[in-house]
Design an enzyme around this catalytic site. Structure first.
Site, PDB file in Angstrom:
ATOM      1  N   PHE A 149     -69.154  -4.181 -35.288  1.00  0.00           N
ATOM      2  CA  PHE A 149     -67.727  -4.651 -35.207  1.00  0.00           C
ATOM      3  C   PHE A 149     -67.656  -6.051 -36.186  1.00  0.00           C
ATOM      4  O   PHE A 149     -66.751  -6.356 -36.866  1.00  0.00           O
ATOM      5  CB  PHE A 149     -67.204  -5.138 -33.944  1.00  0.00           C
ATOM      6  CG  PHE A 149     -66.144  -5.929 -33.690  1.00  0.00           C
ATOM      7  CD1 PHE A 149     -64.685  -5.341 -34.020  1.00  0.00           C
ATOM      8  CD2 PHE A 149     -66.081  -7.271 -33.336  1.00  0.00           C
ATOM      9  CE1 PHE A 149     -63.577  -6.218 -34.084  1.00  0.00           C
ATOM     10  CE2 PHE A 149     -65.013  -8.062 -33.380  1.00  0.00           C
ATOM     11  CZ  PHE A 149     -63.886  -7.450 -33.588  1.00  0.00           C
TER      12      PHE A 149
ATOM     13  N   GLY B 254     -57.805  -7.543 -20.160  1.00  0.00           N
ATOM     14  CA  GLY B 254     -58.434  -8.693 -19.197  1.00  0.00           C
ATOM     15  C   GLY B 254     -59.869  -8.574 -19.128  1.00  0.00           C
ATOM     16  O   GLY B 254     -60.389  -9.595 -18.310  1.00  0.00           O
TER      17      GLY B 254
ATOM     18  N   ASN C   8     -61.842 -13.119 -36.684  1.00  0.00           N
ATOM     19  CA  ASN C   8     -61.572 -12.698 -35.479  1.00  0.00           C
ATOM     20  C   ASN C   8     -60.640 -13.155 -34.719  1.00  0.00           C
ATOM     21  O   ASN C   8     -60.597 -13.894 -33.658  1.00  0.00           O
ATOM     22  CB  ASN C   8     -62.814 -12.434 -34.614  1.00  0.00           C
ATOM     23  CG  ASN C   8     -62.949 -11.524 -33.399  1.00  0.00           C
ATOM     24  OD1 ASN C   8     -61.779 -11.165 -32.874  1.00  0.00           O
ATOM     25  ND2 ASN C   8     -64.271 -11.484 -32.801  1.00  0.00           N
TER      26      ASN C   8
ATOM     27  N   TYR D   7     -59.631 -17.757 -27.161  1.00  0.00           N
ATOM     28  CA  TYR D   7     -60.483 -19.163 -26.688  1.00  0.00           C
ATOM     29  C   TYR D   7     -59.699 -20.357 -26.802  1.00  0.00           C
ATOM     30  O   TYR D   7     -59.576 -21.110 -26.145  1.00  0.00           O
ATOM     31  CB  TYR D   7     -61.747 -19.293 -28.038  1.00  0.00           C
ATOM     32  CG  TYR D   7     -62.608 -18.174 -27.954  1.00  0.00           C
ATOM     33  CD1 TYR D   7     -62.819 -17.463 -26.952  1.00  0.00           C
ATOM     34  CD2 TYR D   7     -63.440 -17.811 -28.988  1.00  0.00           C
ATOM     35  CE1 TYR D   7     -63.605 -16.248 -26.640  1.00  0.00           C
ATOM     36  CE2 TYR D   7     -64.234 -16.798 -28.979  1.00  0.00           C
ATOM     37  CZ  TYR D   7     -64.489 -15.901 -27.782  1.00  0.00           C
ATOM     38  OH  TYR D   7     -65.139 -14.811 -27.913  1.00  0.00           O
TER      39      TYR D   7
END
Lengths: 158, 158
Positions: free
Chosen positions: B25, B94, B122, B129
């Site tokens: 990824f 989640g 990303n 974040y």
């Protein structure tokens, strides 16, 4: 003239002073809240959380390095270099390189790579690191979460 | 439906597979040379170099986190989050937040902050974040030195 030696508990006041000097150089004094007693407990107690080297030039304290073990899930055991600092009066004498070289020697005993961070305006350091063959991981951003935000995050799923 | 649990040595093959998935990824498969036996030795031996959490969704392995203690000379003991990964089929539930929340709970026991890195493309992770109140330390560049370069560095002052 140059001596690189492991730090002892007697060096904690000196390391503390040089950490404050480094924080000022890096324009982050406002973020530097550590106390000398933290360094005594965390570096020189039963379960040391970091190692430190002191550089002396002509018997005078000229710089330091702080590092610890870390882990890469790509590579395995690595060494993390948290701080590398040479006092202004002692620059351009190869002291930073000598500290780095000793850190590398220690790291080679059990680590497959080293990692650290550098400020994007610290050209002297960047030139040095490039000369060593260091890789600048340009796509990666450094992120930090303080204790208050950690507490909010920890309470999310209760 | 969701279970977050500490990894055991039996999870090493699963963690290894998910590390490979994360490396793909992150477009870094070519840099990911770790072996399953490294994870067994380094994560689940006498002196563990990292901790891991496994997320299960409906009994299926859905993601993981790898982290370890590190140290800030500005702040004191910190937690370093090396990997956070949720498998594609399990995203938007989640699970990443639940893993992060458990890491924060563990970190609060002895750490004053958390740190990690994120790839600049990303966006899903960056949005998450930022929502947590994480600080993006934009001026800091990530640097790495491989074992061959470490060896050359170590030999400099001989």
């Amino acid at each position: 003239m140059l001596l690189i030696r492991p730090a002892t508990i007697q060096d904690a006041p000196l390391i503390y002073r040089m950490i404050r000097e480094l924080a000022a150089f890096e324009r982050e004094s406002h973020l530097c809240v550590i106390e000398e007693s933290d360094l005594v407990r965390d570096g020189f107690g039963d379960d040391p959380k970091f190692s430190a080297l002191i550089a002396e030039w002509g018997g005078l304290p000229a710089g330091y390095a702080v590092f610890f073990d870390c882990y890469s899930t790509w590579v395995g055991p690595e060494l993390y270099l948290e701080d590398l600092y040479v006092r202004p009066d002692f620059r351009k004498k190869g002291i930073g390189m000598a500290l780095l070289s000793e850190v590398a020697r220690i790291g080679l005993q059990h680590c497959r790579a080293m990692r650290w961070e550098v400020l994007d305006w610290n050209q002297d350091a960047i030139v040095l690191y490039k000369a060593l063959g260091a890789e600048f991981r340009e796509q990666w951003k450094s992120v930090a979460l303080g204790r208050d935000a950690m507490r909010r995050l920890a309470e999310r799923n209760l």
